[in-house]
Design a protein around this motif. Structure first.
Motif, PDB file in Angstrom:
ATOM      1  N   MET A 145       0.816  -1.209   0.000  1.00 31.87           N
ATOM      2  CA  MET A 145       0.000   0.000   0.000  1.00 31.87           C
ATOM      3  C   MET A 145       0.851   1.261   0.000  1.00 31.87           C
ATOM      4  O   MET A 145       0.515   2.260  -0.619  1.00 31.87           O
ATOM      5  CB  MET A 145      -0.918  -0.048   1.248  1.00 31.87           C
ATOM      6  CG  MET A 145      -1.928   1.065   1.264  1.00 31.87           C
ATOM      7  SD  MET A 145      -2.954   0.999  -0.226  1.00 31.87           S
ATOM      8  CE  MET A 145      -3.571   2.681  -0.165  1.00 31.87           C
ATOM      9  N   GLN A 146       1.997   1.206   0.762  1.00 28.75           N
ATOM     10  CA  GLN A 146       2.795   2.434   0.871  1.00 28.75           C
ATOM     11  C   GLN A 146       3.393   2.844  -0.477  1.00 28.75           C
ATOM     12  O   GLN A 146       3.522   4.044  -0.760  1.00 28.75           O
ATOM     13  CB  GLN A 146       3.951   2.274   1.930  1.00 28.75           C
ATOM     14  CG  GLN A 146       4.931   1.188   1.637  1.00 28.75           C
ATOM     15  CD  GLN A 146       4.538  -0.135   2.245  1.00 28.75           C
ATOM     16  OE1 GLN A 146       3.353  -0.335   2.587  1.00 28.75           O
ATOM     17  NE2 GLN A 146       5.473  -1.069   2.407  1.00 28.75           N
ATOM     18  N   TYR A 147       3.695   1.807  -1.307  1.00 27.88           N
ATOM     19  CA  TYR A 147       4.239   2.158  -2.648  1.00 27.88           C
ATOM     20  C   TYR A 147       3.170   2.746  -3.539  1.00 27.88           C
ATOM     21  O   TYR A 147       3.424   3.663  -4.296  1.00 27.88           O
ATOM     22  CB  TYR A 147       4.849   0.910  -3.310  1.00 27.88           C
ATOM     23  CG  TYR A 147       6.011   0.338  -2.513  1.00 27.88           C
ATOM     24  CD1 TYR A 147       7.152   1.147  -2.245  1.00 27.88           C
ATOM     25  CD2 TYR A 147       5.986  -0.945  -2.014  1.00 27.88           C
ATOM     26  CE1 TYR A 147       8.189   0.630  -1.483  1.00 27.88           C
ATOM     27  CE2 TYR A 147       7.031  -1.451  -1.275  1.00 27.88           C
ATOM     28  CZ  TYR A 147       8.129  -0.658  -1.029  1.00 27.88           C
ATOM     29  OH  TYR A 147       9.139  -1.144  -0.292  1.00 27.88           O
ATOM     30  N   PRO A 191      -2.017   2.790   5.579  1.00 29.33           N
ATOM     31  CA  PRO A 191      -1.355   2.529   6.876  1.00 29.33           C
ATOM     32  C   PRO A 191      -1.206   3.864   7.635  1.00 29.33           C
ATOM     33  O   PRO A 191      -1.183   4.939   7.015  1.00 29.33           O
ATOM     34  CB  PRO A 191       0.000   1.959   6.461  1.00 29.33           C
ATOM     35  CG  PRO A 191      -0.165   1.491   5.051  1.00 29.33           C
ATOM     36  CD  PRO A 191      -1.169   2.356   4.468  1.00 29.33           C
ATOM     37  N   PRO A 192      -1.113   3.812   8.982  1.00 27.30           N
ATOM     38  CA  PRO A 192      -1.053   5.071   9.787  1.00 27.30           C
ATOM     39  C   PRO A 192       0.146   5.949   9.419  1.00 27.30           C
ATOM     40  O   PRO A 192      -0.013   7.183   9.319  1.00 27.30           O
ATOM     41  CB  PRO A 192      -0.921   4.555  11.231  1.00 27.30           C
ATOM     42  CG  PRO A 192      -1.528   3.204  11.190  1.00 27.30           C
ATOM     43  CD  PRO A 192      -1.241   2.620   9.888  1.00 27.30           C
ATOM     44  N   ALA A 193       1.236   5.316   9.129  1.00 29.11           N
ATOM     45  CA  ALA A 193       2.404   6.136   8.770  1.00 29.11           C
ATOM     46  C   ALA A 193       2.176   6.828   7.441  1.00 29.11           C
ATOM     47  O   ALA A 193       2.475   8.017   7.282  1.00 29.11           O
ATOM     48  CB  ALA A 193       3.640   5.216   8.664  1.00 29.11           C
ATOM     49  N   ASP A 218      -0.257   9.629   7.951  1.00 27.69           N
ATOM     50  CA  ASP A 218       0.370  10.825   8.518  1.00 27.69           C
ATOM     51  C   ASP A 218       1.199  11.564   7.463  1.00 27.69           C
ATOM     52  O   ASP A 218       1.185  12.805   7.385  1.00 27.69           O
ATOM     53  CB  ASP A 218       1.277  10.401   9.698  1.00 27.69           C
ATOM     54  CG  ASP A 218       0.469   9.889  10.901  1.00 27.69           C
ATOM     55  OD1 ASP A 218      -0.763  10.215  10.934  1.00 27.69           O
ATOM     56  OD2 ASP A 218       1.016   9.136  11.712  1.00 27.69           O
ATOM     57  N   GLN A 219       1.895  10.752   6.661  1.00 27.88           N
ATOM     58  CA  GLN A 219       2.699  11.377   5.601  1.00 27.88           C
ATOM     59  C   GLN A 219       1.813  12.163   4.628  1.00 27.88           C
ATOM     60  O   GLN A 219       2.150  13.265   4.202  1.00 27.88           O
ATOM     61  CB  GLN A 219       3.474  10.268   4.848  1.00 27.88           C
ATOM     62  CG  GLN A 219       4.466  10.803   3.869  1.00 27.88           C
ATOM     63  CD  GLN A 219       5.205   9.668   3.133  1.00 27.88           C
ATOM     64  OE1 GLN A 219       4.980   8.496   3.411  1.00 27.88           O
ATOM     65  NE2 GLN A 219       6.104  10.037   2.265  1.00 27.88           N
ATOM     66  N   ARG A 245       1.921  16.196   3.834  1.00 29.36           N
ATOM     67  CA  ARG A 245       2.267  16.687   2.500  1.00 29.36           C
ATOM     68  C   ARG A 245       1.111  17.491   1.883  1.00 29.36           C
ATOM     69  O   ARG A 245       1.340  18.472   1.180  1.00 29.36           O
ATOM     70  CB  ARG A 245       2.635  15.506   1.602  1.00 29.36           C
ATOM     71  CG  ARG A 245       3.934  14.852   2.068  1.00 29.36           C
ATOM     72  CD  ARG A 245       4.261  13.621   1.294  1.00 29.36           C
ATOM     73  NE  ARG A 245       4.676  13.893  -0.073  1.00 29.36           N
ATOM     74  CZ  ARG A 245       5.201  12.970  -0.880  1.00 29.36           C
ATOM     75  NH1 ARG A 245       5.349  11.718  -0.433  1.00 29.36           N
ATOM     76  NH2 ARG A 245       5.565  13.293  -2.086  1.00 29.36           N
ATOM     77  N   LEU A 246      -0.131  17.096   2.239  1.00 29.58           N
ATOM     78  CA  LEU A 246      -1.262  17.839   1.688  1.00 29.58           C
ATOM     79  C   LEU A 246      -1.381  19.197   2.341  1.00 29.58           C
ATOM     80  O   LEU A 246      -1.720  20.190   1.688  1.00 29.58           O
ATOM     81  CB  LEU A 246      -2.566  17.048   1.854  1.00 29.58           C
ATOM     82  CG  LEU A 246      -2.740  15.863   0.903  1.00 29.58           C
ATOM     83  CD1 LEU A 246      -3.979  15.061   1.257  1.00 29.58           C
ATOM     84  CD2 LEU A 246      -2.835  16.350  -0.538  1.00 29.58           C
ATOM     85  N   ARG A 247      -1.134  19.247   3.709  1.00 25.17           N
ATOM     86  CA  ARG A 247      -1.188  20.548   4.376  1.00 25.17           C
ATOM     87  C   ARG A 247      -0.146  21.494   3.796  1.00 25.17           C
ATOM     88  O   ARG A 247      -0.381  22.679   3.612  1.00 25.17           O
ATOM     89  CB  ARG A 247      -0.934  20.359   5.883  1.00 25.17           C
ATOM     90  CG  ARG A 247      -2.164  19.804   6.604  1.00 25.17           C
ATOM     91  CD  ARG A 247      -1.919  19.633   8.080  1.00 25.17           C
ATOM     92  NE  ARG A 247      -3.119  19.117   8.716  1.00 25.17           N
ATOM     93  CZ  ARG A 247      -3.173  18.806   9.966  1.00 25.17           C
ATOM     94  NH1 ARG A 247      -2.078  18.938  10.723  1.00 25.17           N
ATOM     95  NH2 ARG A 247      -4.292  18.347  10.489  1.00 25.17           N
TER      96      ARG A 247
END
Lengths: 223, 251
Positions: free
Chosen positions: B142-144, B187-189, B192-193, B197-199
Motif C-alpha cells: 500500500m505504501q508504494y 497505513p497510519p504512517a 500521517d505522511q 504533504r497535503l497541508r
C-alpha cells in the motif's frame, strides 16, 4: 299443167280490173303475213321469250344486213327492204305448196317489185342528196358517163325483174314437167333445190335493191 | 309475151299495202320494244352507275373512317405505351429509391449495431482491464501505491492556478474538514505522511479525515466541502467510458 308459164291465169274481174291468180295469191300471202305478225307482236315484253327473241332476231338481222350494205341507219329503209325479203321468201316458197303458183313466177309480180325498187332508189336518192345533187350523181365520175348511168338504171331494174322471174318460173316449169313425165314423188329433190333457189333469189333481189339504194344515197359506189 | 298491166298495178299496190301492214304489225312494235329495252337497259345502267358511284363514295368514306380509326388506334397505342413506359420508369425509380433507402437504413443499422457492439466491447475491455489492474495492484504494498498517488496529487495542486487553489483553501476555512478517500485504508504512517504533504501543498492547517471507497480501484479523492478532486482509476475509467459512450474514445 299450165297452158303457158309466161301468162297469168285470170280468175275474175272487179269491174274493168282483171284479177289474176298471182294477185289473189299475193292477197293471201299479205293476209297471212299480217295476221302472223299481228299475232306474234301482240304481247311483246321487255324481257323476251323465245318467240319474241326469234322475231326480234329476224328484224335486227335484216336491219344489220341493210346497215352493213348501206352503212347508215337502217330504220328508214327497213320497212321497204325488210318487207321485200319477207315477201320474196314467202312468195318464192309458196310455189312449193301443192296447187299454188308463186306470184314471182309470173312476170307481173317481179316487174311490180322492180318498179317499186326503181322508184324507191330515186326517192331515197333525192331525199338524201336533194334533186340537184342526186341528178348530178348521174354525171359521176365523168359527164360522159351520164348516158350509161341512165341506161344502167333501166337495165339493172330490168335485170332485177328478169332474174327473179326467170329463176322462179323455170323452177316451177321444170317441176311441172317432171311431175307430168315421171310421177308424183320424183321431183322432190328438184323441189328442195327450188326452195334453195327461192331463198337465194329473195336474198339476191333484196341485196341488189339495197345496193342500188345505197348507191343512190351515196354510201355505196355506183358500179 | 303478154304483160298484164292491171296485175302489175295491183301487185305494186299490194306490195305497198304489205309494207304498211308489216310496218304497222311487225317493224314498229318490234323496234319500239327494242328501243324500250335499250332505254330500260340504259336507265338501269345509269341507275347501276349511280349506285356504283354512291357505293364508291361510301366505300371511300368508310376507308377514310377506317384510316382515322387506325390512326386513332395507333395514337392510343402509342399513348398507352408511353404511359406504361413512364409508369415503369417511375416504378423502377421508386424501387431504386426504396432499395437505396433500405440499403442506407440497413447500413445505418449495421453501423449503429457495430458501434454499439464496439462500445460494449470497449466497456467490457475497460471493465476487464480495471479488474485486472485492481487484482495486480492488490499485490503491490500500500505504501508504494500511496506514494505514487500523493506525488501526482502534489503535482496537480502545484500546477493548479493560484486562484483555484485559493478557492479550494477558502472552503476549508472555519474548521471544515478535508476528507481524503482512498481505495483501501492507508497505513497510519502513510496517512500521517499524506496529511503532512497535503497541508504543505494546500497551505492549510485544518483537520483532515480519511475514508475508504473500494470503488475507486486505485488512487484517491480529495473531498472539499463543495468540490471534489478525483485522482482515482474510477474517475479515469468513468472518463474513458464517457469518451467511449460518445464515440470519441480511442479505437
Amino acid at each position: 299443167m299450165q297452158s303457158s308459164p309466161l301468162t297469168s291465169t285470170l280468175l275474175f274481174h272487179i269491174g274493168p280490173v282483171a284479177i289474176t291468180r298471182p294477185v289473189v295469191t299475193t292477197w293471201v300471202i299479205m293476209a297471212a303475213l299480217a295476221l302472223v305478225c299481228r299475232f306474234v307482236t301482240r304481247r311483246l315484253a321487255i324481257l323476251p321469250d323465245g318467240r319474241q327473241a326469234l322475231l326480234e332476231g329476224i328484224v335486227t338481222s335484216v336491219a344489220g344486213q341493210i346497215e352493213d350494205v348501206i352503212r347508215k341507219d337502217a330504220r328508214p329503209f327497213l320497212p321497204l327492204l325488210g318487207t321485200l325479203i319477207i315477201f320474196l321468201v314467202v312468195a318464192n316458197l309458196s310455189g312449193v305448196l301443192p296447187g299454188v303458183e308463186a306470184p314471182t313466177s309470173k312476170i307481173e309480180t317481179p316487174a311490180a317489185l322492180a318498179l317499186i325498187v326503181f322508184f324507191s332508189v330515186h326517192y331515197f336518192g333525192v331525199r338524201e342528196r336533194g334533186l340537184r345533187g342526186y341528178l348530178a350523181s348521174f354525171a359521176e365520175p365523168k359527164l360522159i358517163m351520164l348516158p350509161l348511168n341512165i341506161l344502167s338504171e333501166i337495165t339493172r331494174t330490168f335485170s332485177l325483174m328478169v332474174r327473179l322471174f326467170g329463176n322462179i318460173m323455170s323452177g316451177e316449169f321444170i317441176i311441172g314437167l317432171v311431175v307430168a313425165l315421171a310421177g308424183l314423188f320424183v321431183p322432190i329433190p328438184l323441189m328442195a333445190l327450188e326452195i334453195l333457189v327461192g331463198l337465194v333469189q329473195a336474198y339476191i333481189f333484196t341485196v341488189l335493191a339495197t345496193v342500188f339504194i345505197g348507191a343512190a344515197v351515196g354510201s355505196v359506189a355506183k358500179g | 309475151m303478154h304483160l298484164d298491166w292491171w296485175t302489175i298495178g295491183l301487185q305494186t299496190i299490194n306490195f305497198g299495202i304489205l309494207v304498211w301492214l308489216l310496218y304497222r304489225f311487225l317493224y314498229k312494235p318490234v323496234l319500239t320494244m327494242i328501243d324500250a329495252r335499250k332505254a330500260e337497259v340504259r336507265r338501269q345502267f345509269d341507275t347501276v352507275r349511280d349506285f356504283e358511284a354512291k357505293a364508291n363514295a361510301e366505300l371511300a368514306a368508310v376507308e377514310a373512317e377506317r384510316a382515322g380509326i387506325a390512326a386513332e388506334r395507333e395514337a392510343a397505342l402509342k399513348a398507352a405505351a408511353a404511359q406504361a413506359q413512364e409508369m415503369a420508369e417511375a416504378r423502377r425509380a421508386q424501387a431504386e429509391r426504396d432499395a437505396q433507402a433500405l440499403m442506407d437504413s440497413t447500413r445505418k443499422t449495421l453501423a449503429s449495431e457495430r458501434e454499439s457492439a464496439l462500445d460494449e466491447a470497449r466497456r467490457l475491455a475497460l471493465d476487464l482491464g480495471a479488474d485486472l489492474a485492481q487484482r495486480l495492484l492488490a499485490e503491490v504494498p500500500m505504501q508504494y501505491r500511496a506514494e505514487a498517488w500523493i506525488e501526482r496529487i502534489e503535482q496537480h495542486l502545484k500546477a493548479m492556478p493560484q486562484a483555484e487553489r485559493d478557492a479550494l483553501v477558502r472552503q476549508l476555512a472555519d474548521g471544515k474538514p478535508l476528507t481524503i478517500v482512498t481505495a483501501c485504508a492507508l497505513p497510519p504512517a502513510t496517512a500521517d505522511q499524506w496529511n503532512a504533504r497535503l497541508r504543505q501543498s494546500l497551505g492549510v492547517a485544518g483537520a483532515m479525515t480519511f475514508a475508504v471507497d473500494p470503488a475507486l480501484i486505485a488512487g484517491a479523492e480529495l473531498h472539499f466541502p463543495t468540490a471534489i478532486l478525483r485522482f482515482s482509476w474510477q474517475s479515469a475509467l468513468a472518463a474513458t467510458r464517457t469518451e467511449v459512450g460518445s464515440h470519441g474514445g480511442p479505437r
